[in-house]
Design a protein around this motif. Sequence first.
Motif, PDB file in Angstrom:
ATOM      1  N   UNK A  60     -16.583 -18.797  57.437  1.00  0.00           N
ATOM      2  CA  UNK A  60     -17.612 -18.036  58.136  1.00  0.00           C
ATOM      3  C   UNK A  60     -17.294 -16.564  58.277  1.00  0.00           C
ATOM      4  N   UNK A  61     -16.023 -16.231  58.319  1.00  0.00           N
ATOM      5  CA  UNK A  61     -15.617 -14.835  58.470  1.00  0.00           C
ATOM      6  C   UNK A  61     -16.047 -13.972  57.284  1.00  0.00           C
ATOM      7  N   UNK A  62     -16.255 -14.596  56.137  1.00  0.00           N
ATOM      8  CA  UNK A  62     -16.634 -13.833  54.945  1.00  0.00           C
ATOM      9  C   UNK A  62     -18.135 -13.540  54.904  1.00  0.00           C
ATOM     10  N   UNK A 125     -14.012  -3.732  51.219  1.00  0.00           N
ATOM     11  CA  UNK A 125     -15.063  -4.741  51.330  1.00  0.00           C
ATOM     12  C   UNK A 125     -14.675  -5.896  52.244  1.00  0.00           C
ATOM     13  N   UNK A 126     -15.682  -6.686  52.604  1.00  0.00           N
ATOM     14  CA  UNK A 126     -15.490  -7.749  53.590  1.00  0.00           C
ATOM     15  C   UNK A 126     -14.681  -8.927  53.060  1.00  0.00           C
ATOM     16  N   UNK A 127     -15.017  -9.404  51.882  1.00  0.00           N
ATOM     17  CA  UNK A 127     -14.362 -10.609  51.380  1.00  0.00           C
ATOM     18  C   UNK A 127     -12.889 -10.391  51.089  1.00  0.00           C
ATOM     19  N   UNK A 128     -12.555  -9.327  50.384  1.00  0.00           N
ATOM     20  CA  UNK A 128     -11.146  -9.123  50.028  1.00  0.00           C
ATOM     21  C   UNK A 128     -10.285  -8.873  51.265  1.00  0.00           C
ATOM     22  N   UNK A 130     -10.921  -9.976  54.233  1.00  0.00           N
ATOM     23  CA  UNK A 130     -10.872 -11.257  54.935  1.00  0.00           C
ATOM     24  C   UNK A 130      -9.848 -12.198  54.322  1.00  0.00           C
ATOM     25  N   UNK A 131      -9.794 -12.234  52.994  1.00  0.00           N
ATOM     26  CA  UNK A 131      -8.821 -13.104  52.321  1.00  0.00           C
ATOM     27  C   UNK A 131      -7.387 -12.668  52.603  1.00  0.00           C
ATOM     28  N   UNK A 132      -7.165 -11.373  52.615  1.00  0.00           N
ATOM     29  CA  UNK A 132      -5.823 -10.865  52.938  1.00  0.00           C
ATOM     30  C   UNK A 132      -5.472 -11.205  54.384  1.00  0.00           C
ATOM     31  N   UNK A 133      -6.427 -11.012  55.274  1.00  0.00           N
ATOM     32  CA  UNK A 133      -6.192 -11.340  56.681  1.00  0.00           C
ATOM     33  C   UNK A 133      -5.923 -12.831  56.864  1.00  0.00           C
ATOM     34  N   UNK A 134      -6.645 -13.674  56.122  1.00  0.00           N
ATOM     35  CA  UNK A 134      -6.419 -15.122  56.173  1.00  0.00           C
ATOM     36  C   UNK A 134      -4.991 -15.461  55.755  1.00  0.00           C
ATOM     37  N   UNK A 135      -4.565 -14.893  54.640  1.00  0.00           N
ATOM     38  CA  UNK A 135      -3.220 -15.172  54.130  1.00  0.00           C
ATOM     39  C   UNK A 135      -2.147 -14.709  55.107  1.00  0.00           C
ATOM     40  N   UNK A 136      -2.326 -13.527  55.666  1.00  0.00           N
ATOM     41  CA  UNK A 136      -1.348 -13.016  56.635  1.00  0.00           C
ATOM     42  C   UNK A 136      -1.294 -13.880  57.890  1.00  0.00           C
TER      43      UNK A 136
END
Length: 151
Positions: A60-62, A125-128, A130-136
């Motif tokens: 949902x964050x994306x 951008x939002x998706x990239x 968000x993905x980095x934040x998810x991984x961290x």
Amino acid sequence: MLHALLIGLSAGARSMTPLAVVANAARCGTLPADNGAPSWLGHPLVSGAAKTLAAGEIWGDKLRSAPDRIVLAGIAARLVTGGIAGMALAPRRRALAGAVLGAGAAVAASYVTFALRMRAMRRFGQTSTGLIEDALTLGAAQTVALAARSR
């Protein structure tokens, strides 16, 4: 108590991921022996629900329609999940202090990570971002839970 603080900080970025990691550790029996986790945290249904909610939050964050993490509902979720995760990683005799540290760190980190994310989104951008934040967040929560286990 450092583990409670650190897990709370990771809850500032994703409210459910740190709780899902801690619930899974409780289910697997890998929390420290003297932990302050509530008995229900390690139940398979609680662990499964936390993982499902974390996956939903990550997805949902994306979405462009995702609310900011600093809205009241987002702050309340981080307060609760950071508190429970902090309590679970604190020694049983200091569970309340762990909950307060985890909850407070989660709320404070919400504002810091929100500002950082907004700045990064303008550039990447939002998706990239968000993905980095998810991984961290996932990496940090896993690292904290593993480090707590070895104490």
